[in-house]
Design a protein around this motif. Structure first.
Motif, PDB file in Angstrom:
ATOM      1  N   LEU A   1      24.249  11.920 -12.996  1.00 12.56           N
ATOM      2  CA  LEU A   1      24.847  13.258 -12.861  1.00 12.56           C
ATOM      3  C   LEU A   1      23.773  14.335 -12.901  1.00 12.56           C
ATOM      4  CD1 LEU A   1      27.390  15.130 -12.859  1.00 12.56           C
ATOM      5  CD2 LEU A   1      27.291  15.028 -15.369  1.00 12.56           C
ATOM      6  N   ALA A   2      22.839  14.224 -13.841  1.00 10.70           N
ATOM      7  CA  ALA A   2      21.769  15.224 -13.959  1.00 10.70           C
ATOM      8  C   ALA A   2      20.885  15.240 -12.719  1.00 10.70           C
ATOM      9  CB  ALA A   2      20.937  14.940 -15.209  1.00 10.70           C
TER      10      ALA A   2
ATOM     11  N   MET B   1      19.051  18.932 -11.939  1.00 10.37           N
ATOM     12  CA  MET B   1      18.829  19.592 -13.225  1.00 10.37           C
ATOM     13  C   MET B   1      17.516  19.184 -13.877  1.00 10.37           C
ATOM     14  SD  MET B   1      22.721  19.232 -14.735  1.00 10.37           S
ATOM     15  CE  MET B   1      22.611  20.553 -15.932  1.00 10.37           C
ATOM     16  N   LEU B   2      16.796  18.228 -13.285  1.00  6.42           N
ATOM     17  CA  LEU B   2      15.570  17.723 -13.882  1.00  6.42           C
ATOM     18  C   LEU B   2      14.387  18.170 -13.037  1.00  6.42           C
ATOM     19  CD1 LEU B   2      16.781  14.084 -14.696  1.00  6.42           C
ATOM     20  CD2 LEU B   2      17.090  16.193 -16.022  1.00  6.42           C
TER      21      LEU B   2
ATOM     22  N   TYR C   1      23.371  20.858 -19.357  1.00  4.36           N
ATOM     23  CA  TYR C   1      22.670  22.060 -18.882  1.00  4.36           C
ATOM     24  C   TYR C   1      21.189  21.774 -18.682  1.00  4.36           C
ATOM     25  CZ  TYR C   1      21.870  22.399 -23.959  1.00  4.36           C
ATOM     26  OH  TYR C   1      21.552  22.118 -25.273  1.00  4.36           O
ATOM     27  N   THR C   2      20.588  22.575 -17.802  1.00  4.53           N
ATOM     28  CA  THR C   2      19.174  22.426 -17.470  1.00  4.53           C
ATOM     29  C   THR C   2      18.311  22.762 -18.681  1.00  4.53           C
ATOM     30  OG1 THR C   2      19.648  23.045 -15.184  1.00  4.53           O
ATOM     31  CG2 THR C   2      17.346  23.194 -15.914  1.00  4.53           C
ATOM     32  N   PRO C   3      17.348  21.917 -19.021  1.00  2.00           N
ATOM     33  CA  PRO C   3      16.507  22.180 -20.193  1.00  2.00           C
ATOM     34  C   PRO C   3      15.514  23.303 -19.933  1.00  2.00           C
ATOM     35  CG  PRO C   3      15.712  20.258 -19.018  1.00  2.00           C
ATOM     36  CD  PRO C   3      17.004  20.653 -18.352  1.00  2.00           C
ATOM     37  N   PRO C   4      14.968  23.881 -21.001  1.00  2.00           N
ATOM     38  CA  PRO C   4      13.931  24.913 -20.833  1.00  2.00           C
ATOM     39  C   PRO C   4      12.692  24.332 -20.161  1.00  2.00           C
ATOM     40  CG  PRO C   4      14.758  24.845 -23.105  1.00  2.00           C
ATOM     41  CD  PRO C   4      15.292  23.631 -22.419  1.00  2.00           C
ATOM     42  N   LEU C   5      11.883  25.209 -19.586  1.00  2.00           N
ATOM     43  CA  LEU C   5      10.638  24.767 -18.959  1.00  2.00           C
ATOM     44  C   LEU C   5       9.745  24.057 -19.970  1.00  2.00           C
ATOM     45  CD1 LEU C   5       9.762  27.855 -16.718  1.00  2.00           C
ATOM     46  CD2 LEU C   5      10.595  25.606 -15.967  1.00  2.00           C
TER      47      LEU C   5
END
Length: 363
Positions: free
Chosen positions: A342-343, A348-349, A134-138
């Motif tokens: 994959l990310a 997602m980054l 999953y995408t990390p927080p800001l």
């Protein structure tokens, strides 16, 4: 397209050098920094432990190894434009160092065991449970872990069986290569002799915990024993799976023949798992997935990335299979790099501004 600047934590270990091998010509990632205990010297001067020739990029590199214990390591990486960090650290140093980097906004993809069971750090096999990433927080980097190397030949077939059948009990007997314990077992005969035939302390529990987390199961009975064998590379698992279902050989074969869709990632093999008719001999199947002859691991990122599985029998609700995967490739360096691919592919980054999903692959 421009490549993403990446770094490796660890310089001399087998997993770190497999990462160096895979990143030397990677179409998406550019190896720009390495941090290790042997800091201050050039990466090109470090003793090379892999059987293949050191990649030309590494041999000619001017990369100077950074101090892995430096309090300003994260700041150095950020100042040099590093976006992604691959960790090949042992568990204990990984605990502090990986957190420091993630807190600084760097994206860390780890082969270390330190955070595999942490509830806030996803444990992901890229072609098995990609939705767990999953995408990390800001203002915070992504932190994701790959699994124990011995779990890979088990988890690919087990995940397919778990989708269709009710698993009651799993019995695993592993035959783990020397390289799974690092380069010293390959070069130091006394250490090798003490290790061969011995049960590997703590390994069984790691396999059980990680399998239960990835498969989201907690009511399976486990019987796992892990042993070191006198082989250079390749982990084999011999497995009995007891089901609550009445099953036929054809049903199991059909289930194991199914697979998740393959994404266009540089390290993603055409088949993550392949059924074979014979025993998974290392000499024949260790580098399964390769697309080039002769073998060129620096250029062929799919080599060694396919798990080979032989279904041996199905009888009275019990199926027996043996499986092999390359422990330092699919089970370690290759699996971690694939996870980062994959990310990036899924955008997602936040700090990575390339769009590989619209670009042709060069692997």
């Amino acid at each position: 397209m421009s490549r993403v600047s990446v770094a490796i934590l660890g310089a001399t270990g087998l997993v770190s050098q497999r990462m160096q091998q895979r990143l030397s010509l990677h179409p998406w990632f550019e190896l720009s920094a390495v941090a290790g205990q042997s800091f201050g010297g050039k990466l090109s001067d470090v003793q090379w432990h892999l059987e293949q020739v050191r990649p030309e990029f590494i041999s000619e590199s001017n990369i100077v190894i950074k101090n892995i214990n430096s309090a300003i390591l994260a700041k150095e990486f950020v100042n040099e434009g590093i976006k992604i960090v691959f960790s090949a650290l042992p568990r204990q140093p990984a605990l502090g160092i990986e957190k420091q980097l993630v807190d600084a906004g760097l994206h860390v993809f780890s082969n270390a065991s330190a955070y595999r069971m942490h509830p806030d750090v996803p444990l992901v096999v890229a072609d098995l449970n990609p939705d767990d990433l999953y995408t990390p927080p800001l203002n915070r980097g992504m932190h994701a872990c790959a699994t124990n190397c011995t779990l890979i030949p088990l988890i690919h077939p087990l995940s397919l069986l778990n989708k269709r059948f009710d698993i009651a009990k799993v019995i695993v007997r592993s035959e783990q290569a020397l390289s799974g314990a690092g380069w010293k077992l390959l070069h130091e005969q006394p250490l090798r002799e003490r290790a061969i035939g011995k049960e590997i302390e703590g390994e069984a529990q790691k396999i059980i915990e990680e399998a239960e987390r990835i498969l989201a199961i907690n009511d399976v009975v486990w019987d796992v024993r892990c042993t070191r064998v006198d082989e250079q590379d390749g982990h084999i698992v011999n497995v009995e799976v007891h089901l609550d279902n009445k099953i036929t050989y054809d049903e199991v074969m059909s289930t194991l023949s199914s697979s998740n869709p393959s994404l266009p990632l540089p390290s993603q093999p055409i088949h993550a798992m392949e059924l074979i008719d014979t025993q998974p001999f290392r000499k024949q199947f260790l580098w399964n997935g390769q697309t080039m002859e002769p073998l060129q691991p620096s250029k062929d990122l799919k080599a060694g990335m396919t798990t080979s599985v032989q279904l041996q029998s199905v009888e009275d609700g019990c199926l027996v299979f043996s499986a092999l995967s390359h422990n330092t490739i699919r089970g370690a360096a290759g699996g971690v790099v694939l996870l980062a691919e994959l990310a990036v592919y899924n955008n997602m980054l936040a700090s990575v501004d390339i769009n590989p999903s619209s670009s042709p692959l060069e692997s």
